[in-house]
Design a protein around this motif. Structure first.
Motif, PDB file in Angstrom:
ATOM      1  N   LYS A 131       0.800  -1.141  -0.156  1.00  0.00           N
ATOM      2  CA  LYS A 131       0.101  -0.017   0.029  1.00  0.00           C
ATOM      3  C   LYS A 131       0.910   1.258  -0.078  1.00  0.00           C
ATOM      4  CE  LYS A 131      -4.057  -1.581   2.336  1.00  0.00           C
ATOM      5  NZ  LYS A 131      -4.893  -1.472   3.730  1.00  0.00           N
ATOM      6  N   ASN A 132       2.009   1.275   0.773  1.00  0.00           N
ATOM      7  CA  ASN A 132       2.736   2.289   0.829  1.00  0.00           C
ATOM      8  C   ASN A 132       3.460   2.737  -0.427  1.00  0.00           C
ATOM      9  OD1 ASN A 132       2.053   2.918   3.548  1.00  0.00           O
ATOM     10  ND2 ASN A 132       3.907   1.610   4.284  1.00  0.00           N
ATOM     11  N   ILE A 133       3.954   1.598  -0.886  1.00  0.00           N
ATOM     12  CA  ILE A 133       4.526   1.799  -2.292  1.00  0.00           C
ATOM     13  C   ILE A 133       3.414   2.265  -3.361  1.00  0.00           C
ATOM     14  CG2 ILE A 133       5.273   0.270  -4.302  1.00  0.00           C
ATOM     15  CD1 ILE A 133       6.555  -1.416  -2.196  1.00  0.00           C
ATOM     16  N   PHE A 134       2.095   1.774  -3.400  1.00  0.00           N
ATOM     17  CA  PHE A 134       1.083   2.395  -4.386  1.00  0.00           C
ATOM     18  C   PHE A 134       1.063   3.843  -3.996  1.00  0.00           C
ATOM     19  CE2 PHE A 134      -2.881   3.631  -5.613  1.00  0.00           C
ATOM     20  CZ  PHE A 134      -2.924   2.886  -6.970  1.00  0.00           C
ATOM     21  N   TYR A 135       0.842   4.198  -2.796  1.00  0.00           N
ATOM     22  CA  TYR A 135       0.653   5.466  -2.503  1.00  0.00           C
ATOM     23  C   TYR A 135       1.805   6.546  -2.931  1.00  0.00           C
ATOM     24  CZ  TYR A 135      -3.413   4.164   0.021  1.00  0.00           C
ATOM     25  OH  TYR A 135      -4.876   3.727   0.224  1.00  0.00           O
ATOM     26  N   TYR A 136       3.187   6.076  -2.705  1.00  0.00           N
ATOM     27  CA  TYR A 136       4.367   6.803  -3.084  1.00  0.00           C
ATOM     28  C   TYR A 136       4.278   6.995  -4.575  1.00  0.00           C
ATOM     29  CZ  TYR A 136       8.991   8.761  -3.473  1.00  0.00           C
ATOM     30  OH  TYR A 136       9.952   9.558  -3.581  1.00  0.00           O
ATOM     31  N   VAL A 137       4.107   5.899  -5.444  1.00  0.00           N
ATOM     32  CA  VAL A 137       3.810   6.122  -6.926  1.00  0.00           C
ATOM     33  C   VAL A 137       2.947   6.935  -7.361  1.00  0.00           C
ATOM     34  CG1 VAL A 137       3.667   4.792  -9.129  1.00  0.00           C
ATOM     35  CG2 VAL A 137       5.078   3.895  -7.247  1.00  0.00           C
ATOM     36  N   GLN A 138       1.727   6.787  -6.598  1.00  0.00           N
ATOM     37  CA  GLN A 138       0.572   7.916  -6.906  1.00  0.00           C
ATOM     38  C   GLN A 138       0.825   9.170  -6.634  1.00  0.00           C
ATOM     39  OE1 GLN A 138      -2.989   7.363  -4.405  1.00  0.00           O
ATOM     40  NE2 GLN A 138      -4.095   6.990  -6.400  1.00  0.00           N
ATOM     41  N   GLU A 139       1.526   9.395  -5.489  1.00  0.00           N
ATOM     42  CA  GLU A 139       1.848  10.863  -5.071  1.00  0.00           C
ATOM     43  C   GLU A 139       2.849  11.521  -6.006  1.00  0.00           C
ATOM     44  OE1 GLU A 139       2.611  10.689  -0.829  1.00  0.00           O
ATOM     45  OE2 GLU A 139       0.704   9.796  -0.481  1.00  0.00           O
ATOM     46  N   HIS A 140       3.877  10.532  -6.492  1.00  0.00           N
ATOM     47  CA  HIS A 140       4.899  11.041  -7.429  1.00  0.00           C
ATOM     48  C   HIS A 140       4.522  10.607  -8.805  1.00  0.00           C
ATOM     49  CE1 HIS A 140       6.339  11.101  -3.355  1.00  0.00           C
ATOM     50  NE2 HIS A 140       6.842  12.218  -3.782  1.00  0.00           N
ATOM     51  N   GLU A 141       3.369  10.784  -9.196  1.00  0.00           N
ATOM     52  CA  GLU A 141       3.068  10.229 -10.662  1.00  0.00           C
ATOM     53  C   GLU A 141       3.661  11.209 -11.551  1.00  0.00           C
ATOM     54  OE1 GLU A 141      -0.757   8.520 -13.307  1.00  0.00           O
ATOM     55  OE2 GLU A 141      -1.144   9.879 -11.407  1.00  0.00           O
ATOM     56  N   ASN A 142       3.851  12.336 -11.482  1.00  0.00           N
ATOM     57  CA  ASN A 142       4.214  13.103 -12.398  1.00  0.00           C
ATOM     58  C   ASN A 142       6.067  13.454 -12.347  1.00  0.00           C
ATOM     59  OD1 ASN A 142       1.781  13.815 -13.657  1.00  0.00           O
ATOM     60  ND2 ASN A 142       1.163  15.493 -11.905  1.00  0.00           N
ATOM     61  N   GLU A 143       6.440  12.665 -11.608  1.00  0.00           N
ATOM     62  CA  GLU A 143       7.799  12.527 -11.404  1.00  0.00           C
ATOM     63  C   GLU A 143       8.367  10.898 -12.040  1.00  0.00           C
ATOM     64  OE1 GLU A 143       9.044  13.186  -7.373  1.00  0.00           O
ATOM     65  OE2 GLU A 143       7.379  14.371  -7.210  1.00  0.00           O
ATOM     66  N   LYS A 144       9.644  11.274 -12.261  1.00  0.00           N
ATOM     67  CA  LYS A 144      10.374   9.957 -12.884  1.00  0.00           C
ATOM     68  C   LYS A 144      11.047   9.159 -11.677  1.00  0.00           C
ATOM     69  CE  LYS A 144      11.453  11.770 -17.477  1.00  0.00           C
ATOM     70  NZ  LYS A 144      12.307  12.313 -18.433  1.00  0.00           N
ATOM     71  N   VAL A 195      11.196  -3.656  -2.716  1.00  0.00           N
ATOM     72  CA  VAL A 195      10.328  -2.691  -3.670  1.00  0.00           C
ATOM     73  C   VAL A 195      10.030  -3.529  -4.884  1.00  0.00           C
ATOM     74  CG1 VAL A 195      10.153  -0.469  -4.755  1.00  0.00           C
ATOM     75  CG2 VAL A 195      11.223  -0.656  -2.448  1.00  0.00           C
ATOM     76  N   ASN A 196      11.015  -4.006  -5.708  1.00  0.00           N
ATOM     77  CA  ASN A 196      11.019  -4.616  -6.890  1.00  0.00           C
ATOM     78  C   ASN A 196      10.069  -5.911  -6.969  1.00  0.00           C
ATOM     79  OD1 ASN A 196      12.332  -2.971  -8.679  1.00  0.00           O
ATOM     80  ND2 ASN A 196      14.234  -3.695  -7.881  1.00  0.00           N
ATOM     81  N   GLY A 197      10.186  -6.649  -5.652  1.00  0.00           N
ATOM     82  CA  GLY A 197       9.236  -7.749  -5.346  1.00  0.00           C
ATOM     83  C   GLY A 197       7.542  -7.335  -5.506  1.00  0.00           C
ATOM     84  N   SER A 198       7.671  -6.384  -4.617  1.00  0.00           N
ATOM     85  CA  SER A 198       6.167  -5.625  -4.547  1.00  0.00           C
ATOM     86  C   SER A 198       5.473  -5.167  -5.562  1.00  0.00           C
ATOM     87  CB  SER A 198       6.145  -4.903  -3.453  1.00  0.00           C
ATOM     88  OG  SER A 198       6.121  -5.279  -2.023  1.00  0.00           O
ATOM     89  N   VAL A 199       6.385  -4.311  -6.481  1.00  0.00           N
ATOM     90  CA  VAL A 199       5.893  -3.771  -7.782  1.00  0.00           C
ATOM     91  C   VAL A 199       5.519  -4.998  -8.675  1.00  0.00           C
ATOM     92  CG1 VAL A 199       6.819  -2.596  -9.681  1.00  0.00           C
ATOM     93  CG2 VAL A 199       7.235  -1.567  -7.463  1.00  0.00           C
ATOM     94  N   THR A 200       6.549  -6.057  -8.826  1.00  0.00           N
ATOM     95  CA  THR A 200       6.392  -6.814  -9.681  1.00  0.00           C
ATOM     96  C   THR A 200       4.891  -7.997  -9.198  1.00  0.00           C
ATOM     97  OG1 THR A 200       8.565  -6.809 -10.219  1.00  0.00           O
ATOM     98  CG2 THR A 200       7.185  -8.877 -10.759  1.00  0.00           C
ATOM     99  N   SER A 201       5.115  -8.139  -8.124  1.00  0.00           N
ATOM    100  CA  SER A 201       3.967  -9.328  -7.770  1.00  0.00           C
ATOM    101  C   SER A 201       2.577  -8.531  -7.465  1.00  0.00           C
ATOM    102  CB  SER A 201       4.183  -9.965  -6.458  1.00  0.00           C
ATOM    103  OG  SER A 201       4.496  -9.334  -5.367  1.00  0.00           O
ATOM    104  N   ALA A 202       2.638  -7.353  -6.915  1.00  0.00           N
ATOM    105  CA  ALA A 202       1.330  -6.749  -6.328  1.00  0.00           C
ATOM    106  C   ALA A 202       0.609  -6.015  -7.431  1.00  0.00           C
ATOM    107  CB  ALA A 202       1.726  -5.916  -5.100  1.00  0.00           C
TER     108      ALA A 202
END
Length: 90
Positions: free
Chosen positions: A9-22, A39-46
């Motif tokens: 969830k924290n990873i998702f919210y971070y990506v969402q909050e920084h959507e306009n950044e690289k 992080v890579n594991g969560s991004v891939t699996s979730a």
């Protein structure tokens, strides 16, 4: 299906909050005090397997003028509509 774990969830919210950044997995790891492999594991699996996020290959210039290949993590259209708090989010 189980609900998302707290780190996911924290990873998702971070990506969402920084959507306009690289942002990279390392950026997320540093910001959330997680390991980059975690992080890579969560991004891939979730998220990537469910087409909620994707990795975009790019090249960026380093301060010394050289270039390195990176993979930025971005939300997909489906990811923008995703509710990580839903009981069946994962």
């Amino acid at each position: 299906m189980a609900a998302l774990k707290e780190n996911s969830k924290n990873i998702f919210y971070y990506v969402q909050e920084h959507e306009n950044e690289k942002i990279t997995a390392q950026d997320i790891a540093d910001a959330l005090d997680l390991g980059v492999r975690q992080v890579n594991g969560s991004v891939t699996s979730a998220f990537c397997k469910k087409e909620l996020m994707k990795r975009v290959e790019a090249e960026r210039e380093l301060p010394d003028g050289t270039h390195e290949k990176v993979k930025y993590i971005v939300l997909t259209e489906k990811g923008r509509a995703f509710d990580p708090e839903a009981p069946e989010a994962e």
